[in-house]
Design an enzyme around this catalytic site. Sequence first.
Site, PDB file in Angstrom:
ATOM      1  N   ALA A 115       0.815  -1.231   0.000  1.00  0.00           N
ATOM      2  CA  ALA A 115       0.000   0.000   0.000  1.00  0.00           C
ATOM      3  C   ALA A 115       0.839   1.268   0.000  1.00  0.00           C
ATOM      4  O   ALA A 115       0.299   2.347  -0.243  1.00  0.00           O
ATOM      5  CB  ALA A 115      -0.931  -0.010   1.205  1.00  0.00           C
ATOM      6  N   LYS A 134       1.449  -7.371 -13.197  1.00  0.00           N
ATOM      7  CA  LYS A 134       2.578  -7.788 -14.012  1.00  0.00           C
ATOM      8  C   LYS A 134       3.866  -7.309 -13.353  1.00  0.00           C
ATOM      9  O   LYS A 134       3.790  -6.351 -12.593  1.00  0.00           O
ATOM     10  CB  LYS A 134       2.451  -7.263 -15.446  1.00  0.00           C
ATOM     11  CG  LYS A 134       2.614  -5.745 -15.570  1.00  0.00           C
ATOM     12  CD  LYS A 134       2.489  -5.315 -16.996  1.00  0.00           C
ATOM     13  CE  LYS A 134       3.834  -5.243 -17.650  1.00  0.00           C
ATOM     14  NZ  LYS A 134       4.436  -3.902 -17.586  1.00  0.00           N
ATOM     15  N   LYS A 164      -8.752  -0.001 -20.674  1.00  0.00           N
ATOM     16  CA  LYS A 164      -8.881   1.280 -21.386  1.00  0.00           C
ATOM     17  C   LYS A 164     -10.145   1.233 -22.245  1.00  0.00           C
ATOM     18  O   LYS A 164     -10.428   0.224 -22.891  1.00  0.00           O
ATOM     19  CB  LYS A 164      -7.640   1.535 -22.258  1.00  0.00           C
ATOM     20  CG  LYS A 164      -6.392   1.773 -21.401  1.00  0.00           C
ATOM     21  CD  LYS A 164      -5.214   2.125 -22.252  1.00  0.00           C
ATOM     22  CE  LYS A 164      -3.926   2.166 -21.447  1.00  0.00           C
ATOM     23  NZ  LYS A 164      -3.622   3.427 -20.815  1.00  0.00           N
ATOM     24  N   HIS A 184       0.442  -6.250 -23.125  1.00  0.00           N
ATOM     25  CA  HIS A 184      -0.451  -5.266 -23.744  1.00  0.00           C
ATOM     26  C   HIS A 184      -0.592  -5.454 -25.260  1.00  0.00           C
ATOM     27  O   HIS A 184      -1.697  -5.426 -25.797  1.00  0.00           O
ATOM     28  CB  HIS A 184       0.050  -3.837 -23.493  1.00  0.00           C
ATOM     29  CG  HIS A 184       0.404  -3.556 -22.063  1.00  0.00           C
ATOM     30  ND1 HIS A 184      -0.307  -4.059 -21.008  1.00  0.00           N
ATOM     31  CD2 HIS A 184       1.395  -2.807 -21.513  1.00  0.00           C
ATOM     32  CE1 HIS A 184       0.235  -3.647 -19.878  1.00  0.00           C
ATOM     33  NE2 HIS A 184       1.276  -2.883 -20.152  1.00  0.00           N
TER      34      HIS A 184
HETATM   35  C1  BG6 Z   1       3.267  -0.526 -18.184  1.00  0.00           C
HETATM   36  C2  BG6 Z   1       4.722  -0.640 -18.512  1.00  0.00           C
HETATM   37  O1  BG6 Z   1       2.671  -1.801 -18.143  1.00  0.00           O
HETATM   38  O2  BG6 Z   1       2.616   0.244 -19.181  1.00  0.00           O
HETATM   39  C3  BG6 Z   1       5.356   0.737 -18.628  1.00  0.00           C
HETATM   40  O3  BG6 Z   1       5.371  -1.371 -17.489  1.00  0.00           O
HETATM   41  C4  BG6 Z   1       4.586   1.579 -19.603  1.00  0.00           C
HETATM   42  O4  BG6 Z   1       6.716   0.640 -19.022  1.00  0.00           O
HETATM   43  C5  BG6 Z   1       3.118   1.581 -19.273  1.00  0.00           C
HETATM   44  O5  BG6 Z   1       5.101   2.908 -19.507  1.00  0.00           O
HETATM   45  C6  BG6 Z   1       2.314   2.270 -20.344  1.00  0.00           C
HETATM   46  O6  BG6 Z   1       0.996   2.398 -19.892  1.00  0.00           O
HETATM   47  P1  BG6 Z   1       0.101   3.631 -20.346  1.00  0.00           P
HETATM   48  O7  BG6 Z   1      -1.232   3.343 -19.753  1.00  0.00           O
HETATM   49  O8  BG6 Z   1       0.747   4.862 -19.791  1.00  0.00           O
HETATM   50  O9  BG6 Z   1       0.129   3.614 -21.840  1.00  0.00           O
END
Ligand code: BG6
Length: 516
Positions: free
Chosen positions: A30, A170, A204, A262
């Site tokens: 936390a 992750k 998102k 992602h």
């Molecule tokens: C995270 C990665 O999962 O996603 C980061 O560990 C990256 O390195 C980030 O910057 C990007 O997320 P977003 O939501 O800012 O596009």
Amino acid sequence: MAQLKPFTQIRGEFCIEVRPQPCGMIIFGASGDLANRKLLPSLYSLYRRKLLSKNFYVIGCARTPLDDLSFREKVRGALAESGQDASAPQMGEFLELCHYASGNYSDPAFFKALTGRLAELDAQHKTGCLHLYYLATPPNLYASVAECLSQAGLIAPEGATCWTRVVIEKPYGWDLESAMALSRSLHRFLREDQIYRIDHYLGKETVQNILMFRFANAVFEPIWNRRYIDHVQITVAETVGVEHRAGYFEQAGILRDMFQNHMLQMLSMVAMEPPASFDADRVRDEKAKLLRSIRPFPPENLDQWIVRGQYGPGLRDGVPAAGYREEPGVDPQSRVETYSAAKVMVDNWRWQGVPFYLRAGKRLPRRVSEIAIAFKSVPHSMFSPISTEDLAANVLVLNVQPEEGVCLQVQAKHPGPRLCMSSLSMDFRYREVFDEDPPEAYERLLLDCMHGDQTLFVREDSMEVSWALIAPMLEAWKAGPTGEQAGKLHDYPAGSWGPAAADELIQRDGRQWRKP
Ligand code: BG6
């Protein structure tokens, strides 16, 4: 390119109602960055929007000894930092729901004390024994926290009226073997339906919208295939560098950090077959099936399929920026990739011969994430001497961020007696149409955990297939005993769109990267 007026009409709203469920949420870690920057602000936002149950509480767990009042002051600070009004009356109400427990995650005494605390707070907030555990800890603690929870009797057995859900952040493993080992350890104490592997990209709005867009409209699905689509580009460009995460990034690199999760998750949403229903397992069956159809990268000529790069010194917003190797905490000889571009083929009936080009990188000129579906050109031009090559093909762009929306590029005539055509963009922007910014991805995902909906969480099979796909690269790029490494690491200046080799990767196929 000319702009048409955005869509502004919203008609016929149909919603699937979900009632907030009572629960106690326990955040391990936390005091960390994730809790302060994402989890607590998202919970507060849900509270303000009255999306949390009235029967709800949070326990923050960390090592530092604190009482509830001091923890609440820290939470207030984190919320203020995230842009919330610290004097709003709702903030005080929300803070009353926040509690704290300090201790060592490998100490059974801590979990014994936690059991008592949960019983007390369950009674006080009338939540029943419904517990959502969020593991925002270093990954090496995931399995031991699950074990301690189990030993303390804090994991509800199958069929109980109570429930236990555990959110795992992750990185989930480091490669295929370690990810499978982690699953085996977790499964000693938890069933798959209790494990929520989070990938925040799936929360998102535009990524979720892929499913509505494809499967709630009749016009797109008939052309969503190799007959009409030339190729697909998925881009996640970031302007930030490695920031304060050198320790993690030096071990990870962009392939583990962005591709394994992602990028492949977005690809699976765009390319999967229609699920029979909007049910967590039906959707995840199709995603896993799609990932299994991805052609493995051939280890013998990997460079033709994937390019990796590392940013050198350059510019950020016109200001000189250091190269990756000069960043604090980074090995000055580092060969870790901060950029990667790949060509991915999906071997099934729908996508045979359609390349999916994926690229993600740090210190690029713009922060933008998008999925662009590039359609084929018209087969014949009747507007001689304007040729088919002169007529730009249609592109459908799903803008994931920062300007969430969808945009379709079409050819249209200019007004007047001359026959002039150019590309127009039909834009739908969330902010303009709904008059508000889409919520933070974590808000949606936290709510789904509370509702017990795993649709937007990564199932074990998908996670394994994704690791198996990137394994040949990880293996090839591993430094040998004398430090030699296969796969050239290309430099690119900070503030550029990546190495020239990435342009060549797509140009070999007669195509170009989009400049978003
Ligand atoms: C995270 C990665 O999962 O996603 C980061 O560990 C990256 O390195 C980030 O910057 C990007 O997320 P977003 O939501 O800012 O596009």
